[in-house]
Write a protein that holds these residues in place. Structure first.
Motif, PDB file in Angstrom:
ATOM      1  N   GLU A  11       2.217   1.342  -3.403  1.00 26.69           N
ATOM      2  CA  GLU A  11       3.382   0.757  -2.732  1.00 26.69           C
ATOM      3  C   GLU A  11       3.877   1.672  -1.607  1.00 26.69           C
ATOM      4  N   LEU A  31       3.951   0.842   2.424  1.00 24.66           N
ATOM      5  CA  LEU A  31       5.218   0.861   3.159  1.00 24.66           C
ATOM      6  C   LEU A  31       5.124   1.757   4.389  1.00 24.66           C
ATOM      7  N   GLN A  81       8.312  -1.720   8.834  1.00 20.94           N
ATOM      8  CA  GLN A  81       9.068  -0.946   7.860  1.00 20.94           C
ATOM      9  C   GLN A  81       9.418   0.440   8.402  1.00 20.94           C
ATOM     10  N   THR A 109      15.733   1.051   3.332  1.00 16.18           N
ATOM     11  CA  THR A 109      14.556   1.124   2.464  1.00 16.18           C
ATOM     12  C   THR A 109      14.730   0.302   1.203  1.00 16.18           C
ATOM     13  N   GLY A 151      13.875  -3.276   3.624  1.00 19.69           N
ATOM     14  CA  GLY A 151      12.428  -3.131   3.540  1.00 19.69           C
ATOM     15  C   GLY A 151      11.856  -3.715   2.266  1.00 19.69           C
ATOM     16  N   GLN A 152      12.492  -3.430   1.134  1.00 19.41           N
ATOM     17  CA  GLN A 152      11.976  -3.918  -0.136  1.00 19.41           C
ATOM     18  C   GLN A 152      12.096  -5.433  -0.244  1.00 19.41           C
ATOM     19  N   ALA A 206       9.246  -6.999   2.023  1.00 22.22           N
ATOM     20  CA  ALA A 206       7.910  -6.777   1.465  1.00 22.22           C
ATOM     21  C   ALA A 206       7.706  -7.583   0.184  1.00 22.22           C
ATOM     22  N   LYS A 210       7.898  -0.060  -7.867  1.00 22.64           N
ATOM     23  CA  LYS A 210       8.548  -0.330  -6.589  1.00 22.64           C
ATOM     24  C   LYS A 210       9.760   0.578  -6.396  1.00 22.64           C
ATOM     25  N   THR A 250      10.170   7.273  -0.535  1.00 24.98           N
ATOM     26  CA  THR A 250      10.432   7.017   0.883  1.00 24.98           C
ATOM     27  C   THR A 250      11.799   7.544   1.295  1.00 24.98           C
TER      28      THR A 250
END
Length: 255
Positions: free
Chosen positions: A26, A30, A36, A80, A84-85, A88, A115, A122
């Motif tokens: 993951e 990313l 992202q 993030t 982003g999550q 995605a 995740k 990140t």
């Protein structure tokens, strides 16, 4: 050589190893995604440098970077864990990736854990980069590292839950549009760059209850003013975390 040397041993790997492998995958996905990276690295960095170097917004007494850095850290967490999550995961759900992973030996809660670990890794990279840049701009943080860590963890839980809720209930295209729209609205009205006291009194009372406002204000109280743990902001984040995770667990659809 014994007869059983090459006997197959079918079966799933230990659960911690599966979660770690999925989290590593993951994270790589990313970091390889240009959109992202734009959300998680480029935009927060540009905002920090631009508004610290150019007197665009009145941030009050002191150096602008002292006001901006905590807000940008909060923005990095939101970009993030939420934006982003959500995007995605929404497209993974649309293309059937989540459905296939749900049929693998990795349990669904293990996938969510992977995740979450990817988000945390990140965020660590983001925070390190933004902190280095902020120090180069003259940032002088104060306060307790423990309070900062607790606020960042609470913020991650809140935005992760809300991101999964959005990704698990809306179509992928709707998630893409809604997540980016929410990101922009909270960037403007969440106390990240523009102080909340610049808004009308009636709006301040509402905006102050948003999770991004609680996170940015809490970090600012600690890092800029050297305050102890801002329990009021932490309580707001705790309530949002219960709401977000509870709703995500209740309404998330895998297909």
């Amino acid at each position: 050589m014994s007869a059983g040397t090459y006997t197959p041993r079918p079966g799933a790997a230990p659960l911690p190893r599966m979660i770690a492998a999925q989290a590593a995958l993951e994270t790589r996905m990313l970091l390889r995604n240009g959109e992202q990276l734009l959300l998680t690295v480029v935009i927060p960095t540009l905002l920090l440098v631009l508004f610290s170097a150019v007197d665009i917004v009145d941030t009050g007494a002191g150096e602008p970077v002292d006001f901006l850095a905590p807000g940008i850290l909060a923005l990095a967490v939101m970009s993030t864990a939420f934006t982003g999550q959500a995007i995605a995961t929404g497209f993974e759900r649309r293309y059937g990736v989540l459905k296939r992973l749900g049929a693998s030996p990795l349990p669904r809660w293990g996938l969510m854990a992977a995740k979450t670990l990817s988000v945390l890794v990140t965020e660590v990279l983001q925070i390190v980069l933004l902190t280095v840049i902020a120090f180069a701009l003259g940032w002088s943080p104060e306060g307790s590292p423990f309070a900062v860590l607790l606020l960042l963890v609470l913020g991650t839980v809140v935005f992760s839950g809300l991101g999964l809720l959005m990704a698990g209930t809306l179509k992928a295209e709707a998630t893409l549009a809604a997540a980016n729209l929410v990101f922009l609205l909270l960037l403007v009205g969440g106390g990240v760059i523009v102080p909340l006291d610049r808004f009308p009194d009636a709006a301040q009372s509402v905006l102050g209850l948003l999770p991004i406002s609680a996170l940015s204000d809490g970090l600012r109280d600690v890092l800029q003013h050297g305050s102890a743990m801002p329990w009021g902001d932490a309580a707001i984040l705790a309530v949002w975390s219960v709401v977000g995770l509870g709703a995500a667990a209740r309404f998330f659809r895998w297909e």
